[in-house]
Design a protein around this motif. Structure first.
Motif, PDB file in Angstrom:
ATOM      1  N   LEU A   1       0.823  -1.213   0.000  1.00 12.98           N
ATOM      2  CA  LEU A   1       0.000   0.000   0.000  1.00 12.98           C
ATOM      3  C   LEU A   1       0.853   1.257   0.000  1.00 12.98           C
ATOM      4  CD1 LEU A   1      -2.947  -0.772   2.466  1.00 12.98           C
ATOM      5  CD2 LEU A   1      -3.081  -0.392   0.009  1.00 12.98           C
TER       6      LEU A   1
ATOM      7  N   PHE B   1      -6.690   3.740   7.705  1.00 13.67           N
ATOM      8  CA  PHE B   1      -5.716   2.875   8.366  1.00 13.67           C
ATOM      9  C   PHE B   1      -4.981   3.614   9.480  1.00 13.67           C
ATOM     10  CE2 PHE B   1      -5.994   1.564   3.848  1.00 13.67           C
ATOM     11  CZ  PHE B   1      -6.591   0.330   4.029  1.00 13.67           C
TER      12      PHE B   1
ATOM     13  N   GLU C   1      -6.950   2.846  -0.719  1.00 12.81           N
ATOM     14  CA  GLU C   1      -6.999   1.396  -0.518  1.00 12.81           C
ATOM     15  C   GLU C   1      -6.127   0.624  -1.501  1.00 12.81           C
ATOM     16  OE1 GLU C   1     -11.000  -0.239   0.202  1.00 12.81           O
ATOM     17  OE2 GLU C   1     -11.674   1.819   0.566  1.00 12.81           O
TER      18      GLU C   1
ATOM     19  N   GLU D   1      -8.836  -6.624   0.701  1.00  5.94           N
ATOM     20  CA  GLU D   1      -8.292  -6.447  -0.645  1.00  5.94           C
ATOM     21  C   GLU D   1      -9.396  -6.377  -1.702  1.00  5.94           C
ATOM     22  OE1 GLU D   1      -6.129  -9.528  -3.277  1.00  5.94           O
ATOM     23  OE2 GLU D   1      -4.558  -8.539  -2.110  1.00  5.94           O
TER      24      GLU D   1
ATOM     25  N   ASN E   1      -0.252  -5.189  11.398  1.00  5.82           N
ATOM     26  CA  ASN E   1      -0.351  -4.224  10.301  1.00  5.82           C
ATOM     27  C   ASN E   1       0.533  -3.013  10.604  1.00  5.82           C
ATOM     28  OD1 ASN E   1      -1.098  -2.442   8.256  1.00  5.82           O
ATOM     29  ND2 ASN E   1      -3.182  -3.226   8.199  1.00  5.82           N
TER      30      ASN E   1
ATOM     31  N   TYR F   1      -6.616  -5.837   6.134  1.00  5.14           N
ATOM     32  CA  TYR F   1      -6.738  -5.135   4.856  1.00  5.14           C
ATOM     33  C   TYR F   1      -7.719  -5.904   3.988  1.00  5.14           C
ATOM     34  CZ  TYR F   1      -5.680  -3.608   0.099  1.00  5.14           C
ATOM     35  OH  TYR F   1      -5.789  -3.158  -1.193  1.00  5.14           O
TER      36      TYR F   1
END
Length: 505
Positions: free
Chosen positions: A74, A375, A456, A398, A303, A396
């Protein structure tokens, strides 16, 4: 230096023990079992399951590449888009992201090493898995079918990323002896896409429709169908993309055959307290309960990107923990989202928060005062195990349902298909956040994708496939005919290998 990153040959070691240790407390909990020679490892059903975990592992690898640097995708993808800058502490902080942000990538500089090595590591693990599974004693027919389907899905996933990012990559469908590693030529993109389609088609038949809560993160039939529809979209097989995605989407705004439904509240999608919600089709699991410290550098499955994007040196009574200031939001995205109901769930106006709440923070390099909210390292999500910086629990997602709605709508418009359905799909996404209905046109769908999916990781790929990147990213130095793909890592082209550098690099 004869270091090749596209293949981690299975004839030496299958590093299952270290992989399982790093995956502990993720979607599978297994006891670490050390390292094993691949030749004599696949001897029990338990070992086969451990190998399945190993094949998933590169999806959530937080460190890797040529120098084992931090490598969440990301960061680079957002830095390369018009949503974010690279940010951080200076122009040299996370130099790979800075090169993507400024389009100063060369064969030796940029994020390509991490993308290449991590995805090819995944390819190799899937190859080994698919070769060895049929010979595992005691593995039931149903379990073999499922594990094999997972292997096909994962190999397709890794290759889809590789062909989108590099276009020209070797197509490796079996494990290789070390002497053969240097003999692999690049395949045509069409042949890579054909194998991605074949793997996903094979996967769909063997995957379950749902998984138990203890298996969250393992791929389902709906996820494989959604990824196949996305692959068709990238290939501009519009009718196939639309019909495939329709299987996942069902009636716009309703609950699909696979149980997917738009979340009523947009902000709830991204909360770590709402994992595997009804909108989640394929979700990458991160745990905040693994007691990580800096001594666990190559094992993170929490994360870390959450920490990376938080405001630097943030000190105050509310909202956020201090982060490292990466991927600050561009004024371009701020202007595009002003007045949109999704704005406060996408963008954190740290300048305003600081002024109103006796908060101090350090502006990032390229900082705009606006940072990623989806995030963000929020105080409410802090866990008490290990180092706070390294144990964020945010997953996350996806692939999520709003994404597949908009992909199907785009495919329908391009195919000259059912515009009424395309309009319903578009407006289901808009009505969820209280926006007025619009007619499905490509321009409206393009705009909606940006606002719905901002930060994203989709925007860079969208701009490239729409042919809009040279214009939209001109302010960052994007070069048409070059930067639509990344350079091949330098080490892959040296010492007599068959790999040729991509044009312009």
């Amino acid at each position: 230096m004869k270091t090749r990153y596209f293949i981690y040959t299975g004839v030496v070691l299958l590093g299952v023990g270290s992989i399982v240790a790093s995956c502990k407390k993720s979607f599978l909990e297994l006891t670490p079992q050390g390292e094993f020679l691949e030749a004599n490892y696949y001897s029990t059903p338990a070992q086969a399951l451990t190998a399945v975990v190993a094949a998933y592992d590169p999806l959530v690898t937080e460190t890797g590449g040529l120098d084992n640097t931090y490598s969440d995708p990301l960061g680079a993808l957002n830095a390369g888009s018009d949503d974010c800058y690279a940010g951080g502490g200076s122009s040299s902080d996370m130099s790979t992201w800075q090169a993507m942000n400024n389009y100063t990538m060369t064969s030796a500089t940029g994020p390509q090493g991490e993308f290449w090595s991590i995805n090819f590591q995944g390819v190799n693990r899937a190859d080994v898995l698919l070769e060895k599974l049929p010979g595992v004693p005691g593995l039931s027919a149903d379990v073999l079918k499922r594990y094999t389907a997972e292997g096909h899905f994962l190999r397709a996933h890794y290759y889809f990323d590789l062909v989108r990012l590099f276009k020209n990559v070797p197509l490796i469908l079996t494990t290789l002896q070390i002497n053969d590693v240097y003999k692999q030529p690049q395949a045509s993109p069409d042949s890579v896409y054909a194998h991605v389609e074949a793997d996903l088609t094979a996967a769909i038949a063997g995957l379950p429709t749902t998984v138990a809560s203890t298996e969250n993160g393992r791929v389902t039939k709906g996820a494989a169908i959604a990824l196949l529809g996305k692959v068709y979209l990238y290939e501009k097989k519009w009718a196939l993309a639309a019909s495939t995605l329709a299987q996942v989407n069902g009636t716009p705004g309703g609950t699909s055959t696979y149980g997917y439904k738009l979340q009523a509240s947009y902000g709830d999608i991204f909360s770590p307290k709402n994992k595997f919600n009804s909108e989640s089709i394929f979700e990458l699991v991160h745990s905040g309960n693994q007691n990580y410290t800096w001594n666990n550098w190559d094992q993170f499955k929490s994360n870390i990107y959450v920490q990376m994007v938080g405001p630097r040196s943030y000190k105050g009574p509310i909202y956020y923990g201090a982060g490292y200031g990466f991927n600050p939001i561009t004024p371009n995205l701020v202007a595009a989202m002003k007045g949109d109901p999704r704005y406060p769930y996408t963008i954190a106006n740290i300048d305003s928060i600081a002024k109103a709440n006796n908060v101090t923070y350090e502006q990032s390099y390229q900082g705009s005062g606006y940072y990623i909210e989806k995030f963000a390292p929020k105080v409410a999500n802090i866990v008490t195990t290990g180092s706070t910086d390294l144990n964020w629990p945010n997953d996350y997602i996806e692939i999520r349902l709003a994404d597949t709605y908009l992909m199907e709508a785009e495919a329908l418009v391009n195919a000259g298909g059912d515009i009424g359905r395309a309009t319903s799909l578009l407006n289901a996404v808009r009505s969820r956040v209280g926006l007025a209905a619009e007619t499905a046109s490509l321009d409206n769908i393009y705009k909606e994708r940006r606002l719905e999916l901002a930060t994203e990781g989709h925007r860079w790929f969208d701009l490239v496939r729409w042919g809009q990147a040279p214009t939209a990213l001109a302010f960052k130095g994007f070069k048409s005919g070059v930067n639509e793909i990344l350079p091949i890592p330098l080490t892959e082209t040296l010492n007599g290998t068959q790999i040729k550098q991509n044009p312009g690099y």
